[in-house]
Design an enzyme around this catalytic site. Structure first.
Site, mmCIF file in Angstrom:
data_model
loop_
_atom_site.group_PDB
_atom_site.id
_atom_site.type_symbol
_atom_site.label_atom_id
_atom_site.label_comp_id
_atom_site.label_asym_id
_atom_site.label_seq_id
_atom_site.Cartn_x
_atom_site.Cartn_y
_atom_site.Cartn_z
ATOM 1 N N GLU A 25 0.852 -1.180 0.000
ATOM 2 C CA GLU A 25 0.000 0.000 0.000
ATOM 3 C C GLU A 25 0.892 1.235 0.000
ATOM 4 O O GLU A 25 1.156 1.789 -1.051
ATOM 5 C CB GLU A 25 -0.957 -0.044 1.194
ATOM 6 N N TRP B 288 -10.900 12.739 4.434
ATOM 7 C CA TRP B 288 -9.875 12.457 3.421
ATOM 8 C C TRP B 288 -9.704 13.676 2.500
ATOM 9 O O TRP B 288 -8.634 14.274 2.456
ATOM 10 C CB TRP B 288 -10.247 11.180 2.644
ATOM 11 N N GLU C 62 -2.219 0.713 13.251
ATOM 12 C CA GLU C 62 -3.353 1.099 12.407
ATOM 13 C C GLU C 62 -4.670 0.879 13.135
ATOM 14 O O GLU C 62 -5.563 1.716 13.101
ATOM 15 C CB GLU C 62 -3.344 0.262 11.128
ATOM 16 N N HIS D 143 1.112 3.103 11.507
ATOM 17 C CA HIS D 143 0.124 3.982 10.888
ATOM 18 C C HIS D 143 0.001 5.182 11.819
ATOM 19 O O HIS D 143 -0.399 5.023 12.962
ATOM 20 C CB HIS D 143 -1.218 3.249 10.885
HETATM 21 C C1 RAM Z 1 -6.481 1.920 4.313
HETATM 22 C C2 RAM Z 1 -5.303 2.783 4.506
HETATM 23 C C3 RAM Z 1 -5.540 4.113 5.142
HETATM 24 C C4 RAM Z 1 -6.945 4.579 5.111
HETATM 25 C C5 RAM Z 1 -7.752 3.934 4.038
HETATM 26 C C6 RAM Z 1 -9.180 4.370 4.013
HETATM 27 O O1 RAM Z 1 -6.255 1.070 3.227
HETATM 28 O O2 RAM Z 1 -4.284 2.087 5.145
HETATM 29 O O3 RAM Z 1 -5.024 4.239 6.431
HETATM 30 O O4 RAM Z 1 -6.923 5.964 4.950
HETATM 31 O O5 RAM Z 1 -7.682 2.560 4.080
#
Ligand code: RAM
Length: 758
Positions: free
Chosen positions: A351, A424, A636, A657
């Site tokens: 990613e 976002w 994350e 994250h």
């Molecule tokens: C995930 C990413 C990120 C997030 C999106 C919506 O894949 O790691 O942190 O912003 O989704």
């Protein structure tokens, strides 16, 4: 700005995605000594440049990743000292972001597979004559010792092929070919605004042992981003393999969270003493698994090299609670690891994209820890370029590589056709605003105003007739811990409430920016948008009892901090917020949208103790739970690792994250007591609010005006005491915990906590 006349040159063969390119030249005679020489260079792919065998700089992975369609950045190097009468200019290329893998479905080469160099060496002689050596058809290209390279998958280097001969005059390499002109609009070349990527630090293993699989495991003691430099000797042709991961699972390397990223480097030994450093890849890892090593690695054989954009550390924090200090350190490491040319979601799996929501949440924190102004201003240029080509829409990721992933592709994203999404896309507004607050230079607002305004104008077209932003796809309070692991979008907070609140915040900021920039018409327009949005929010989302639709912690946090409720309604929102936090047992109940704001919402409605209880919670989910599990970066998910030590079964489980680490901003301002009262800390608010049994805190920041430091303690003979240091030209407003206020000027101040007398 350089006047470019060089061509992008592409080798006639691809040489395994790691070609070398060279040009030999003689200094023109009759012009006296060389006064100065500057090399300007960029590439499709990533490059390392050499003049007469020496690297021209200590940077790696240039020219990084930008929105290449509109901006290909170049670097400029002073190479005066490296020139010789007969010189060789050489470039080693790797796939990088241009030609390598990007995204989670295996696709590569979205921008092109034509790795190439554009270079312009300008040599100025004593008499003013300028000799130019340009990348053109006279160059040659050949193979390197790199047999494979990819940012996600790793790098393979054959030590038997390592040689510097190509960098010396007279080299005629076997298998070398010519080059041809590649496609490049020279108008897209632009100098870096931000810093290049450099090696930042080296870490030795803290322990090495044999895993049940029989392979060697190495722990570097810190989840980091970069690579391992390997010193090894053994029989020629022996292959040593290093795999990397952030965690262990079942006593082996825990690679599942990496998804398809191989994160594997392979080194083929030359038979002599080899040193391998895989600079065309990077890994997010704490552990490495070593296979094929002749004997056992000895001390000094394996060194983790930390790689990041070269940011200056400017903010410091420490307090009496070691768990909080570790949490803070985790946010620092999360910034280092995820500011690798692009502000990424994560640095380890397939990613590593510039997810806009993550940086929207984290900019105020990052801007305190490091000087991120040039870095983010650079990225904001990419955001604006992408946005302009997309009718004002701010994409999920910048640079927007997802736009190349088509629906019928095997790689189709699981997200619907993208449009602006709350939090976002609000990065277009929140990031420049946070930079203005942190550094006080309005140029970022001047540069970004059109982008900021275009974002809000786009969202205006997305609202329903009610004036609410309750249409379209939303990530919402992404990763709310009560959402199912496989569906992080199913947060408790209503998507419309979150989005409408974000629209209000963005419109308010753009109105304020317009006022600052003297744009009266824009100011009037966005003030009206904000007022309309606020009224719609009140009418449709706030009940007579003060409850807000969906009754989730996040909706109250946003309503309070963004200023959507006031007076009695604000009081009620604060009461309900604290009730929910209490009902939740002071475990966290917020995701990406609410987490940066929940402690402020509690604090500013008179619930400081509750903010501390939430912050200091150690049960899962909480900020400190990962710390108790040994985390050295921000995770994350609140539970990326489950309490039993297993990895969260969700498809998306990173251990690095930064988004949920945004609470450090509150720690700096409220626990530390150091906040800007005017943008850029021209005036400082010194208002520590001790709590949670914490007995001291020390916070310092190198501001644009000089060093500001605040430290307080409850341990001294006079009870609470406070020490403040302000630089020349900066004043401060001190607010003691008992509420008394006083103005202070530059210099060092010692204040004791009893009711202050002016
Ligand atoms: C995930 C990413 C990120 C997030 C999106 C919506 O894949 O790691 O942190 O912003 O989704």
């Amino acid at each position: 700005m350089t006047d470019w006349s060089a061509a992008l040159i592409v080798p006639d063969q691809d040489f395994a995605g790691a070609p070398l390119l060279r040009r030999e030249f003689a200094l023109e005679a009759g012009h006296g000594d060389v006064a100065s020489a500057t090399l300007h260079a960029s590439a499709h792919g990533v490059f390392e440049a050499f003049l007469n065998g020496q690297p021209v700089a200590d940077e790696v992975l240039s020219p990084g990743w930008s929105a290449y369609e509109w901006r290909l950045r170049y670097r400029s190097y002073d190479v005066t000292a490296l020139l010789r009468p007969t010189s060789v200019l050489g470039f080693a290329l790797g796939n990088g972001w241009w030609g390598g893998r990007l995204g989670w479905n295996g696709g590569r080469g979205y921008y092109g597979s034509d790795l190439g160099v554009v270079a312009q060496l300008e040599i100025t002689f004593a008499d003013g004559h300028v000799q130019r050596v340009l990348s053109d058809g006279s160059w040659t290209a050949g193979p390197s010792a790199v047999l494979a390279n990819d940012l996600y998958d790793g790098q393979t280097i054959d030590g038997r092929r390592v040689s510097d001969a190509w960098l010396a005059p007279g080299f005629t390499g076997e298998g070398w070919t010519g080059v041809h002109a590649g496609e490049l609009d020279l108008g897209t070349l632009t100098p870096y605004i931000g810093p290049p990527v450099r090696r930042q630090a080296e870490l030795a293993p803290v322990s090495t042992w044999t895993a049940p699989s029989g392979r060697t495991l190495v722990d570097f003691g810190q989840n980091l981003v970069g690579w391992v430099r390997v010193r090894v000797s053994g029989p020629a042709g022996t292959e040593v393999t290093l795999r990397h991961a952030e965690v262990l699972e079942h006593d082996e390397l825990g690679v599942r969270p990496l998804r398809s990223a191989q994160a594997t480097d392979r080194f083929v030994l030359s038979g002599g003493d080899d040193v391998f450093e895989p600079t065309f890849t990077f890994h997010g890892f704490r552990y490495a698994e070593v296979d094929g090593w002749p004997g056992e690695p000895a001390e000094g054989d394996l060194t983790a090299v930390v790689v990041s954009s070269d940011l200056e550390r400017i903010g410091q924090f420490a307090c009496s609670d070691d768990l909080l200090n570790q949490l803070h350190s985790n946010a620092v490491w999360g910034t280092v690891g995820n500011f690798l040319d692009v502000p990424t979601d994560c640095p380890q799996r397939d990613e590593r994209l510039g997810w806009t929501g993550d940086i929207a949440a984290f900019t105020p924190s990052a801007a305190f820890l490091f000087d991120v102004e040039p870095f983010l201003r650079d990225w904001l240029r990419d955001l604006a370029a992408e946005q302009q080509a997309a009718d004002g829409m701010v994409a999920f990721v910048i640079p927007d590589v997802l736009k190349y992933v088509t629906k019928d592709d095997a790689q189709a994203t699981s997200f619907p056709a993208p449009d602006s999404t709350a939090v976002w896309s609000d990065a277009a507004v929140w990031v420049p605003w946070a930079l203005w607050q942190a550094y006080g230079d309005r140029q970022v607002l001047v540069d970004q105003f059109d982008s900021m305004a275009a974002h809000v104008r786009r969202v205006e077209t997305l609202t329903s007739p009610t004036g609410l932003w309750d249409t379209g796809f939303q990530f919402g309070d992404w990763l709310d811990p009560t959402a199912p692991p496989e569906n992080p979008i199913l947060a408790k907070a209503d998507h419309g409430v979150v989005a409408t609140a974000c629209l209000f915040r963005s419109a308010t900021i753009v109105a304020e920016t317009a006022a600052l920039l003297g744009r009266a018409e824009d100011q009037a327009h966005f003030t009206e948008v904000a007022a309309r949005t606020r009224a719609a929010f009140a009418e449709h989302y706030v009940g007579a009892d003060g409850h807000i639709t969906s009754d989730a912690v996040t909706v109250y946090a946003l309503a309070i901090v963004f200023g959507l409720v006031e007076g009695e309604q604000r009081r009620l929102a604060g009461e309900r917020l604290v009730e929910l936090v209490d009902e939740g047992g002071y475990r966290i109940l917020t995701g990406f949208a609410g987490t940066p704001f929940v402690t402020d919402a509690l604090t500013t409605t008179g619930h400081l103790d509750d903010a501390y209880r939430l912050l200091l919670q150690q049960e899962c989910p909480s900020w400190l739970y990962p710390v108790t599990m040994g985390a050295t970066t921000i995770w994350e998910r609140w539970d990326s690792m489950l309490p039993d030590g297993s990895i969260n079964p969700g498809q998306m489980t990173s251990f690095n994250h930064y988004a949920l680490g945004a609470v450090v901003d509150w720690m700096h301002r409220t626990l530390g007591g150091l906040a800007p009262l005017e943008p850029g800390y021209a005036k400082v608010l010194v208002a520590p609010q001790p709590g949670g049994g914490i007995t001291w805190a020390r916070t310092a920041l190198q501001t644009r005006h000089g060093r500001v430091a605040v430290s307080w303690s409850t341990e001294g003979p006079d009870g609470f005491s406070l020490d403040v240091e302000l630089p020349e030209g900066v004043s401060g407003l001190v607010r003691l915990p008992d509420g008394t206020e006083r103005e202070i000027g530059a210099g060092e101040h010692h204040l004791a906590g009893e009711p202050a007398t002016a």
